[in-house]
Design a protein around this motif. Structure first.
Motif, short mmCIF file in Angstrom:
data_model
loop_
_atom_site.label_atom_id
_atom_site.label_comp_id
_atom_site.label_asym_id
_atom_site.label_seq_id
_atom_site.Cartn_x
_atom_site.Cartn_y
_atom_site.Cartn_z
N LYS A 25 100.40 37.29 -25.30
CA LYS A 25 99.41 37.46 -24.29
C LYS A 25 98.53 36.51 -24.15
CE LYS A 25 100.73 41.41 -22.09
NZ LYS A 25 99.83 42.59 -22.12
N ASN A 26 98.39 35.50 -25.23
CA ASN A 26 97.42 34.55 -25.14
C ASN A 26 98.17 33.27 -24.38
OD1 ASN A 26 96.13 32.09 -26.17
ND2 ASN A 26 94.93 33.45 -27.15
N LEU A 27 97.52 32.60 -23.39
CA LEU A 27 98.22 31.45 -22.62
C LEU A 27 98.67 30.42 -23.61
CD1 LEU A 27 96.44 31.94 -19.18
CD2 LEU A 27 98.82 31.92 -19.53
N LEU A 30 101.54 31.00 -25.33
CA LEU A 30 102.73 31.00 -24.53
C LEU A 30 102.97 29.69 -24.19
CD1 LEU A 30 103.68 33.70 -22.96
CD2 LEU A 30 102.49 32.83 -20.79
N LEU A 79 94.25 25.45 -17.87
CA LEU A 79 93.93 26.42 -18.64
C LEU A 79 92.33 26.15 -18.98
CD1 LEU A 79 95.72 28.44 -19.89
CD2 LEU A 79 95.84 27.02 -22.10
N ILE A 89 91.39 33.43 -22.15
CA ILE A 89 92.71 32.91 -21.67
C ILE A 89 93.64 33.98 -22.11
CG2 ILE A 89 92.56 30.40 -21.62
CD1 ILE A 89 93.46 30.53 -24.78
N LEU A 91 96.72 36.80 -20.76
CA LEU A 91 97.16 36.54 -19.85
C LEU A 91 96.79 37.66 -18.42
CD1 LEU A 91 99.64 35.23 -18.77
CD2 LEU A 91 101.28 36.74 -19.90
N LEU A 94 94.46 37.03 -15.69
CA LEU A 94 94.94 36.46 -14.66
C LEU A 94 94.92 37.33 -13.48
CD1 LEU A 94 97.69 33.85 -15.74
CD2 LEU A 94 95.41 33.44 -14.79
#
Lengths: 99, 198
Positions: A25-27, A30, A79, A89, A91, A94
């Motif tokens: 879930k952390n960009l 990802l 980011l 950050i 997800l 967003l």
């Protein structure tokens, strides 16, 4: 080693990356997972290139490396901008429209 | 024998390193294990006679991409553990199912390229010039003949990415947005807009 061994390794690495993409879930994490997936594909291309005796696979691997580099530059810029705005950050942050 | 030992050793190492990257909750551990995994990946390229690709892997990925991530992480709180909440397990289940279906399709699909002939065989330089300098020369010959246009486009793309990265990340470096409230940020942006109008 046979071509199959390398392709199986490539698939395993790709699966690890895909688990990361689904689970994270952390960009930033990802992004790391997508890097793993790109690398896995590169291994597959190099293996096919060797066992077919054709250099085209290596060429595609080079262009994938170039694309990965530009993806990181742009993605990290976005980011940082997002983090300055929202302080997170994650997800889920967003998602601005609650449907 | 050597190749088999090296293959299994490095595949174990890469899989372990990338698993740490995917499953750890500390972003610093994730970054360093990812860098280690990238280095180990380059070993496969050397095993596969793609020397130039291996060197590019080390230079570009571990040199450039990892350094970029390391600098980018200075903006985020790197030492705190990443907390993630998965509040819709059914969606994860569905996505995993779809992904595994795609993987099965990839494997079951008939192999179309079974009798492909090599268009750009290895050892091109040896054939053309009588030299045996190996992989980098072959790569150069193919890259600057058949793949010249994609090469130039990739160069332009990297330039665009560089400019974009600088503009996106370098905006208002002197002011820390994370320490300001929403109203203060709006006020700052209004000021900037007024300056632009003048």
């Amino acid at each position: 080693m046979s071509l199959n061994a390398y392709l199986i390794l490539s698939t395993v690495l790709f699966m690890i990356g895909m688990i990361g993409v689904i689970r994270r879930k952390n960009l930033l994490m990802l992004f790391f997972s997508t890097e793993i997936m790109l690398n896995a594909v590169n291994v597959g291309f190099a293996a096919v290139s060797k066992f077919h005796g054709d250099l085209t696979g290596q060429m595609f691997a080079f262009f994938i490396v170039a694309i990965a580099a530009s993806e990181v530059a742009i993605g990290l810029g976005l980011l940082i901008l997002w983090y300055k705005r929202n302080g997170t950050i994650d997800l889920d942050s967003l998602q601005s429209m609650k449907g | 024998m050597f190749e088999i030992v090296a293959f299994y050793l490095f595949s174990m190492l890469t899989i372990v390193m990338f698993s740490i990257t995917v499953f750890t909750n500390n972003s610093l551990y994730a970054l360093s294990s990812l860098a280690a995994g990238m280095i180990f990946i380059s070993a496969f390229f050397f095993l596969l006679d793609a020397d130039f690709l291996g060197a590019v892997q080390i230079v570009v990925y571990t040199g450039a991409v990892m350094a970029l991530y390391a600098f980018g992480m200075m903006f985020f709180d790197a030492l705190s553990t990443v907390k993630e909440k998965v509040n819709n397990p059914r969606l994860v289940f569905l996505l995993t199912g779809v992904c595994s279906l795609i993987i099965v399709l990839i494997f079951v699909a008939p192999i179309v390229g079974a009798n492909i002939e090599a268009q750009y065989p290895m050892g091109l330089a040896a054939e053309l010039h009588g030299t045996v300098d190996g992989n980098s020369q072959d790569v150069g010959i193919v890259l600057f003949t058949k793949y010249l246009v994609p090469f130039e486009i990739a160069a332009v793309m990297l330039l665009v990415a560089m400019i974009g990265g600088i503009i996106l990340a370098g905006k208002k470096m002197d002011v820390s947005y994370s320490e300001l409230s929403e109203e203060e940020i709006d006020a700052l942006e209004n000021e900037a807009a007024k300056k632009d109008e003048k």
